[in-house]
Design a protein around this motif. Structure first.
Motif, PDB file in Angstrom:
ATOM      1  N   ALA A  59       1.115  -1.373  -0.308  1.00  0.00           N
ATOM      2  CA  ALA A  59      -0.083   0.415   0.206  1.00  0.00           C
ATOM      3  C   ALA A  59       1.280   1.483   0.238  1.00  0.00           C
ATOM      4  N   ASP A  60       0.273   2.221  -0.280  1.00  0.00           N
ATOM      5  CA  ASP A  60       1.313   3.590  -0.547  1.00  0.00           C
ATOM      6  C   ASP A  60       1.512   4.211   0.288  1.00  0.00           C
ATOM      7  N   PRO A  61       2.638   4.628   1.104  1.00  0.00           N
ATOM      8  CA  PRO A  61       1.803   5.385   2.544  1.00  0.00           C
ATOM      9  C   PRO A  61       1.108   6.626   2.576  1.00  0.00           C
ATOM     10  N   ALA A  62       1.846   7.109   1.300  1.00  0.00           N
ATOM     11  CA  ALA A  62       1.375   8.707   1.047  1.00  0.00           C
ATOM     12  C   ALA A  62      -0.791   8.463   1.294  1.00  0.00           C
ATOM     13  N   ARG A  63      -1.423   7.269   0.945  1.00  0.00           N
ATOM     14  CA  ARG A  63      -2.693   6.808   0.870  1.00  0.00           C
ATOM     15  C   ARG A  63      -3.142   6.914   2.364  1.00  0.00           C
ATOM     16  N   LEU A  64      -2.339   5.514   3.174  1.00  0.00           N
ATOM     17  CA  LEU A  64      -2.337   5.391   4.461  1.00  0.00           C
ATOM     18  C   LEU A  64      -2.600   6.825   4.625  1.00  0.00           C
ATOM     19  N   ALA A  65      -1.361   7.514   4.702  1.00  0.00           N
ATOM     20  CA  ALA A  65      -1.699   9.157   5.702  1.00  0.00           C
ATOM     21  C   ALA A  65      -2.632   9.644   5.450  1.00  0.00           C
ATOM     22  N   ALA A  66      -2.953   9.157   4.021  1.00  0.00           N
ATOM     23  CA  ALA A  66      -4.740  10.935   4.170  1.00  0.00           C
ATOM     24  C   ALA A  66      -5.992  10.049   4.559  1.00  0.00           C
ATOM     25  N   LEU A  67      -5.874   8.761   4.647  1.00  0.00           N
ATOM     26  CA  LEU A  67      -7.321   7.473   4.916  1.00  0.00           C
ATOM     27  C   LEU A  67      -6.790   7.790   6.703  1.00  0.00           C
ATOM     28  N   LEU A  68      -5.357   7.990   7.304  1.00  0.00           N
ATOM     29  CA  LEU A  68      -5.085   8.039   8.921  1.00  0.00           C
ATOM     30  C   LEU A  68      -5.631   9.960   9.018  1.00  0.00           C
ATOM     31  N   ARG A  69      -5.268  10.468   8.308  1.00  0.00           N
ATOM     32  CA  ARG A  69      -5.661  12.309   8.756  1.00  0.00           C
ATOM     33  C   ARG A  69      -7.054  12.586   9.100  1.00  0.00           C
ATOM     34  N   PRO A  70      -8.234  12.208   8.850  1.00  0.00           N
ATOM     35  CA  PRO A  70      -9.679  12.685   9.827  1.00  0.00           C
ATOM     36  C   PRO A  70      -9.375  12.451  11.289  1.00  0.00           C
ATOM     37  N   LYS A  82       4.096  -1.331   8.122  1.00  0.00           N
ATOM     38  CA  LYS A  82       3.315  -1.238   6.796  1.00  0.00           C
ATOM     39  C   LYS A  82       2.635  -2.321   6.317  1.00  0.00           C
ATOM     40  N   VAL A  83       1.894  -1.779   5.307  1.00  0.00           N
ATOM     41  CA  VAL A  83       0.440  -2.655   4.795  1.00  0.00           C
ATOM     42  C   VAL A  83       0.962  -3.098   3.451  1.00  0.00           C
ATOM     43  N   ILE A  84       0.570  -4.645   2.989  1.00  0.00           N
ATOM     44  CA  ILE A  84       0.466  -5.173   2.023  1.00  0.00           C
ATOM     45  C   ILE A  84      -0.901  -5.435   2.000  1.00  0.00           C
ATOM     46  N   GLU A  85      -1.804  -5.229   0.921  1.00  0.00           N
ATOM     47  CA  GLU A  85      -3.238  -5.382  -0.027  1.00  0.00           C
ATOM     48  C   GLU A  85      -2.860  -7.203  -0.462  1.00  0.00           C
ATOM     49  N   LEU A  86      -3.456  -7.808  -0.026  1.00  0.00           N
ATOM     50  CA  LEU A  86      -4.237  -9.404  -1.385  1.00  0.00           C
ATOM     51  C   LEU A  86      -4.921  -9.690  -1.169  1.00  0.00           C
TER      52      LEU A  86
END
Length: 261
Positions: A59-70, A82-86
């Protein structure tokens, strides 16, 4: 009744489509979480070698940060895992067992299977389908009762003429056929009108539900998702209503004719 039947029929079709999308999408997805700074190359190689897994991607770290921003704000001070999407090749019979195998093959991994909440969503969608089918049966029953009352009213208004025709030798089939043909035409025409009225309403509902199926909201009337309407099922409503009217008229009139001398 045609309008209500079109709405309930489309509701059943929409619930079935959502259930199929959820079952084929989220139900076949798993998430593997690794500690911050962990090496992901070996984990990706191990996961991609498993026959049950069709795709494994980091998973893209920038996308994870965007999901956690709220929840965490713009300044995220903690290191992100680190997140791996299966994406699974097929829906597993036992998601928990597969999650256990992945955790054993990838040391330190935390596996999140979406089977629990997906199962709840599927149960909700199937419940909506059952309610829609029950409502459709109820609408058909009410329509049958209304048609029977209308036919009996027509019989009462033409009682003397029918009695004369019967006395002159007209058969029950002849008299019932004339009545039933007229009723079938009127009922089918009414159902067609109800279906036409229901079409823009259903298109509006489909537009409201577009984000749930990965679509976008329409910007105007012509941009509504008309192609997503169940046109084949809607086209069957007027003939089905006409058939109900014909059968109801036949049964109602023949029962009345049997009581004539």
């Amino acid at each position: 009744m045609g309008l209500l039947a079109a709405l309930t029929l489309a509701g059943a079709r929409g619930a079935a489509d959502l259930a199929s999308r959820w079952e084929g999408g989220a139900a076949t997805a798993l998430t593997v979480q690794l500690a911050p700074g962990a090496a992901t190359d070996r984990a990706l190689a191990v996961l991609e070698a498993m026959p049950e897994i069709a795709e494994a991607r980091l998973a893209d770290p920038a996308r994870l940060a965007a999901l956690l921003r709220p929840w965490l704000g713009d300044a995220i001070a903690i290191p992100l895992p680190k997140v791996i999407e299966l994406r699974l090749a097929r829906l597993p019979a036992d998601p928990a067992a597969l999650a256990g195998r992945i955790a054993a093959l990838v040391p330190g991994a935390q596996v999140e299977a979406h089977g629990v909440w997906v199962a709840r969503l599927l149960a909700l969608a199937r419940s909506l389908q059952a309610v829609a089918v029950a409502a459709l049966v109820l609408v058909a029953g009410i329509a049958t009762a209304v048609i029977a009352v209308a036919v009996r009213a027509g019989i009462a208004a033409r009682r003397d003429a029918i009695a004369v025709l019967h006395a002159l030798g007209a058969t029950d089939a002849d008299i019932a056929g004339r009545f039933a043909g007229r009723v079938a035409w009127l009922v089918g025409l009414g159902a067609f009108g109800g279906t036409v009225v229901a079409a823009p309403i259903l298109a509006g509902f489909a537009d409201m539900a577009a984000p749930l199926s990965g679509g976008r909201v329409a910007e105007g009337l012509l941009d509504l998702p008309w192609q997503r309407l169940p046109w084949a099922e809607l086209a069957l409503l007027p003939p089905a209503a006409a058939l109900i009217g014909w059968v109801t008229a036949q049964v109602t009139l023949r029962l009345w004719l049997r009581r004539l001398p």
